[in-house]
Design an enzyme around this catalytic site. Structure first.
Site, PDB file in Angstrom:
ATOM      1  N   ILE A  88       7.278  -3.654   5.779  1.00 51.70           N
ATOM      2  CA  ILE A  88       7.917  -4.699   4.982  1.00 51.70           C
ATOM      3  C   ILE A  88       9.147  -4.164   4.266  1.00 51.70           C
ATOM      4  O   ILE A  88      10.182  -4.832   4.214  1.00 51.70           O
ATOM      5  CB  ILE A  88       6.896  -5.287   3.980  1.00 51.70           C
ATOM      6  CG1 ILE A  88       5.811  -6.069   4.727  1.00 51.70           C
ATOM      7  CG2 ILE A  88       7.588  -6.185   2.954  1.00 51.70           C
ATOM      8  CD1 ILE A  88       4.608  -6.439   3.868  1.00 51.70           C
ATOM      9  N   ASP A 114      11.728   6.450  -0.463  1.00 49.31           N
ATOM     10  CA  ASP A 114      10.565   6.594   0.390  1.00 49.31           C
ATOM     11  C   ASP A 114      10.152   8.067   0.432  1.00 49.31           C
ATOM     12  O   ASP A 114      10.974   8.959   0.195  1.00 49.31           O
ATOM     13  CB  ASP A 114      10.892   6.102   1.806  1.00 49.31           C
ATOM     14  CG  ASP A 114       9.657   5.711   2.602  1.00 49.31           C
ATOM     15  OD1 ASP A 114       9.437   4.510   2.805  1.00 49.31           O
ATOM     16  OD2 ASP A 114       8.910   6.616   3.019  1.00 49.31           O
ATOM     17  N   VAL A 146       6.557   7.873  -5.603  1.00 46.03           N
ATOM     18  CA  VAL A 146       6.341   6.930  -6.709  1.00 46.03           C
ATOM     19  C   VAL A 146       5.209   7.380  -7.627  1.00 46.03           C
ATOM     20  O   VAL A 146       5.044   6.823  -8.709  1.00 46.03           O
ATOM     21  CB  VAL A 146       6.085   5.499  -6.204  1.00 46.03           C
ATOM     22  CG1 VAL A 146       7.290   4.967  -5.455  1.00 46.03           C
ATOM     23  CG2 VAL A 146       4.814   5.407  -5.368  1.00 46.03           C
ATOM     24  N   ASN A 176       7.773  -2.091  -3.489  1.00 45.62           N
ATOM     25  CA  ASN A 176       7.027  -2.359  -2.258  1.00 45.62           C
ATOM     26  C   ASN A 176       6.094  -1.227  -1.843  1.00 45.62           C
ATOM     27  O   ASN A 176       5.138  -1.462  -1.105  1.00 45.62           O
ATOM     28  CB  ASN A 176       8.023  -2.649  -1.135  1.00 45.62           C
ATOM     29  CG  ASN A 176       7.362  -2.747   0.213  1.00 45.62           C
ATOM     30  OD1 ASN A 176       6.699  -3.727   0.530  1.00 45.62           O
ATOM     31  ND2 ASN A 176       7.527  -1.708   1.028  1.00 45.62           N
ATOM     32  N   SER A 231      -0.512  -9.006  -2.679  1.00 47.93           N
ATOM     33  CA  SER A 231      -1.326  -9.173  -1.477  1.00 47.93           C
ATOM     34  C   SER A 231      -2.245 -10.375  -1.623  1.00 47.93           C
ATOM     35  O   SER A 231      -2.632 -10.746  -2.743  1.00 47.93           O
ATOM     36  CB  SER A 231      -2.172  -7.919  -1.223  1.00 47.93           C
ATOM     37  OG  SER A 231      -3.097  -8.125  -0.173  1.00 47.93           O
ATOM     38  N   TYR A 264      -8.624  -1.529  -2.895  1.00 48.50           N
ATOM     39  CA  TYR A 264      -7.310  -2.104  -2.618  1.00 48.50           C
ATOM     40  C   TYR A 264      -7.119  -3.414  -3.367  1.00 48.50           C
ATOM     41  O   TYR A 264      -6.073  -3.652  -3.986  1.00 48.50           O
ATOM     42  CB  TYR A 264      -7.145  -2.307  -1.111  1.00 48.50           C
ATOM     43  CG  TYR A 264      -5.814  -2.873  -0.708  1.00 48.50           C
ATOM     44  CD1 TYR A 264      -4.671  -2.086  -0.746  1.00 48.50           C
ATOM     45  CD2 TYR A 264      -5.692  -4.191  -0.275  1.00 48.50           C
ATOM     46  CE1 TYR A 264      -3.439  -2.599  -0.365  1.00 48.50           C
ATOM     47  CE2 TYR A 264      -4.464  -4.715   0.100  1.00 48.50           C
ATOM     48  CZ  TYR A 264      -3.342  -3.914   0.050  1.00 48.50           C
ATOM     49  OH  TYR A 264      -2.124  -4.426   0.429  1.00 48.50           O
ATOM     50  N   THR A 313      -2.378 -10.703   6.086  1.00 46.11           N
ATOM     51  CA  THR A 313      -2.351  -9.525   6.951  1.00 46.11           C
ATOM     52  C   THR A 313      -1.065  -9.541   7.766  1.00 46.11           C
ATOM     53  O   THR A 313      -0.797 -10.477   8.503  1.00 46.11           O
ATOM     54  CB  THR A 313      -3.567  -9.490   7.882  1.00 46.11           C
ATOM     55  OG1 THR A 313      -4.757  -9.563   7.104  1.00 46.11           O
ATOM     56  CG2 THR A 313      -3.580  -8.202   8.698  1.00 46.11           C
TER      57      THR A 313
END
Length: 251
Positions: free
Chosen positions: A20, A39, A56, A82, A134, A147, A179
């Site tokens: 994403i 990243d 992060v 993200n 999510s 999660y 998903t």
């Protein structure tokens, strides 16, 4: 969106070298934004993006990357939080160290990046934060206790942040994907006893009968981030094929 929606804006996206986040970076670039990809391994960042290594879960790494992005781009207008990791199992299955690790990335990562970016966002006339949440925050999913707990925290954090910063002109929203067909989901499928059957099951539980694409989620994120959504804050936008809201009869 049109190109003018993001033209000239400066965006950072964590986890922006795959899935994403990569779709966000590519789409933002094509719509005229300057983009910094933060990243663990930014080598797959799209051409034209500023590729920065950032962990992060580490304050020093985050602060250095955000300051580098702001200095190079001349400021920051949009933060897309993200970066995230997954976990499977019931509340009994994951050791406490894993609970701490997943919360450290999925929740505290947002805290670290946002704290570092706030001084720059306060100087922007188009300041926006979008968190990747999510469907797990709003629907009870089996084998996703840890999660889901982190994403529930992201949803609540988004609302609290929106309230805290609305008078500063900083909008805060989140997107709740179902998903999605991303490399992370692909790795989960590869671990299943029958990957084909598992994919079919995941597709079937979303009313539209397919997985969400990374580009579809990215478009929703960038809509919320863009000035065209200037009256929208404290909102969670589901991009889940109808999973959260629809209750269909069996075919």
């Amino acid at each position: 969106m049109t190109v003018s929606d993001l033209e000239g804006l400066r965006l950072i996206v964590t986890g922006g070298a795959s899935g994403i986040g990569l779709a966000v970076a590519r789409t933002a670039l094509s719509n005229g934004a300057s983009v910094a990809v933060l990243d663990l391994d930014p080598t797959a960042a799209p051409p034209g993006a500023l590729a920065l290594t950032a962990y992060v879960s580490d304050d020093v790494s985050v602060n250095a990357a955000v300051e580098d992005a702001a200095a190079t781009m001349g400021g920051i207008d949009i933060v897309v939080n993200n970066a995230g990791i997954g976990a499977q199992g019931t509340i009994e299955d994951n050791p406490l160290d894993e609970w701490r690790r997943v919360f450290d990335v999925n929740v505290f990562g947002i805290v670290r990046v946002t704290r570092a970016a706030l001084p720059h966002l306060r100087r922007s006339k188009s300041a926006a934060i979008v968190n990747t949440c999510s469907i797990a925050a709003t629907a009870g999913l089996p084998q996703r206790a840890l999660y889901s707990a982190t994403k529930g925290a992201v949803l609540s954090l988004t609302l609290a942040m929106a309230a805290d910063h609305v008078y500063e002109g900083i909008r805060v929203n989140c997107v709740n994907p179902g998903t999605a067909d991303t490399p992370w989901v692909g790795r989960l499928l590869d671990q299943a006893d029958d990957p084909t059957a598992e994919r079919a099951a995941l597709e079937a539980r979303q009313p539209m009968g397919r997985l969400v694409t990374a580009r579809e989620v990215a478009d929703a994120i960038l809509h919320l981030a863009s000035p065209s959504a200037s009256a929208t804050t404290g909102t969670s936008l589901a991009v889940d094929g109808g999973m959260a809201g629809l209750r269909l009869r069996p075919r």
